[in-house]
Design a protein around this motif. Sequence first.
Motif, PDB file in Angstrom:
ATOM      1  N   THR A  31       0.847  -1.186   0.000  1.00 24.52           N
ATOM      2  CA  THR A  31       0.000   0.000   0.000  1.00 24.52           C
ATOM      3  C   THR A  31       0.883   1.236   0.000  1.00 24.52           C
ATOM      4  OG1 THR A  31      -1.790  -1.131   1.183  1.00 24.52           O
ATOM      5  CG2 THR A  31      -1.793   1.267   1.231  1.00 24.52           C
ATOM      6  N   THR A  34       0.008   8.439  -1.846  1.00 29.34           N
ATOM      7  CA  THR A  34       0.402   9.374  -2.888  1.00 29.34           C
ATOM      8  C   THR A  34      -0.397  10.670  -2.784  1.00 29.34           C
ATOM      9  OG1 THR A  34      -1.229   8.600  -4.506  1.00 29.34           O
ATOM     10  CG2 THR A  34       0.882   7.434  -4.420  1.00 29.34           C
ATOM     11  N   SER A  37      -4.391  10.657  -7.220  1.00 27.85           N
ATOM     12  CA  SER A  37      -4.952   9.354  -7.546  1.00 27.85           C
ATOM     13  C   SER A  37      -4.353   8.838  -8.853  1.00 27.85           C
ATOM     14  CB  SER A  37      -6.470   9.461  -7.686  1.00 27.85           C
ATOM     15  OG  SER A  37      -7.031   8.212  -8.044  1.00 27.85           O
ATOM     16  N   VAL A  63      -1.945  -1.328  -9.923  1.00 26.75           N
ATOM     17  CA  VAL A  63      -2.867  -0.706  -8.974  1.00 26.75           C
ATOM     18  C   VAL A  63      -4.223  -1.407  -9.063  1.00 26.75           C
ATOM     19  CG1 VAL A  63      -4.081   1.408  -8.324  1.00 26.75           C
ATOM     20  CG2 VAL A  63      -1.703   1.523  -9.099  1.00 26.75           C
ATOM     21  N   VAL A  66      -7.879   2.100  -5.102  1.00 27.82           N
ATOM     22  CA  VAL A  66      -7.531   3.487  -4.771  1.00 27.82           C
ATOM     23  C   VAL A  66      -8.533   3.991  -3.740  1.00 27.82           C
ATOM     24  CG1 VAL A  66      -7.204   5.828  -5.625  1.00 27.82           C
ATOM     25  CG2 VAL A  66      -6.617   3.882  -7.093  1.00 27.82           C
ATOM     26  N   LEU A  77      -2.948   3.748  -2.390  1.00 33.97           N
ATOM     27  CA  LEU A  77      -2.975   2.858  -3.542  1.00 33.97           C
ATOM     28  C   LEU A  77      -2.568   1.458  -3.118  1.00 33.97           C
ATOM     29  CD1 LEU A  77      -1.055   5.045  -6.158  1.00 33.97           C
ATOM     30  CD2 LEU A  77      -3.484   5.123  -5.576  1.00 33.97           C
TER      31      LEU A  77
END
Length: 236
Positions: A31, A34, A37, A63, A66, A77
């Motif tokens: 995980t 960030t 997205s 990914v 999200v 993510l």
Amino acid sequence: MNTNVRLKVAYKTPQSLVGEYTRSVGLGGVTLETRRSLPLGTRFTFELHAGGVPRPVEVLGEVVQVVPHEESQRFLLTVRYGVGEDRSALDAVLQRIYSADEHSGLRRFPRLPLYLRAIEAAPLSPSFVVRDISRGGVGLEVQAPSLPRQVKVGTPFLLEMDFREGPMMLHGEVVWTSTVPRKNSGTVAPGFGATFGRLRPDMQQRLEGLLSLATLPPVPWKARVSFGMEAVARMP
């Protein structure tokens, strides 16, 4: 929007690189937090670099989830890992580790650095971490202030993992125990080592696959340990 992201991670030694590689691949994913997205399906390539190794080991990712984090205005993510088809860089790192062990002359069998959590079926048992493994034995760390009472030199020992081809059951006995201070901490890190007995050919084959990181268990990797009569009763 870039749907192919490449990240570089540096490690001081080949051993620390392989330890992180086994931890990450064994978990099946990671995980990441960030600032923005990314679309589902975004591809990641993690480049793992280590001192003295000319080429990086690559781990592929995608990914798959999200989740916005409203308080920090960031995004979490979930990246699912996959192993690349080109093993040449990984094989070179493993060869460097094994060659260094052989040249040192300190061990009979070269060790694979490993980071794999293990549990014991006994009630109130602490968790364990497999730190290294070889053709001759295994070293584990105990996630507790002290060694469990049943972990003594001479105690029968069994390490189990599930592979697609069937279980890998490595039996032997505890040959050393230790309690050393953790770096930059007032706590201690209890640990022990066990040697393997005479393994069946199918168990030897699965062990060889793990040592070369060629035949791997399904993710997430799981290991079980047993001691004493419980280990003897479960031995193949």
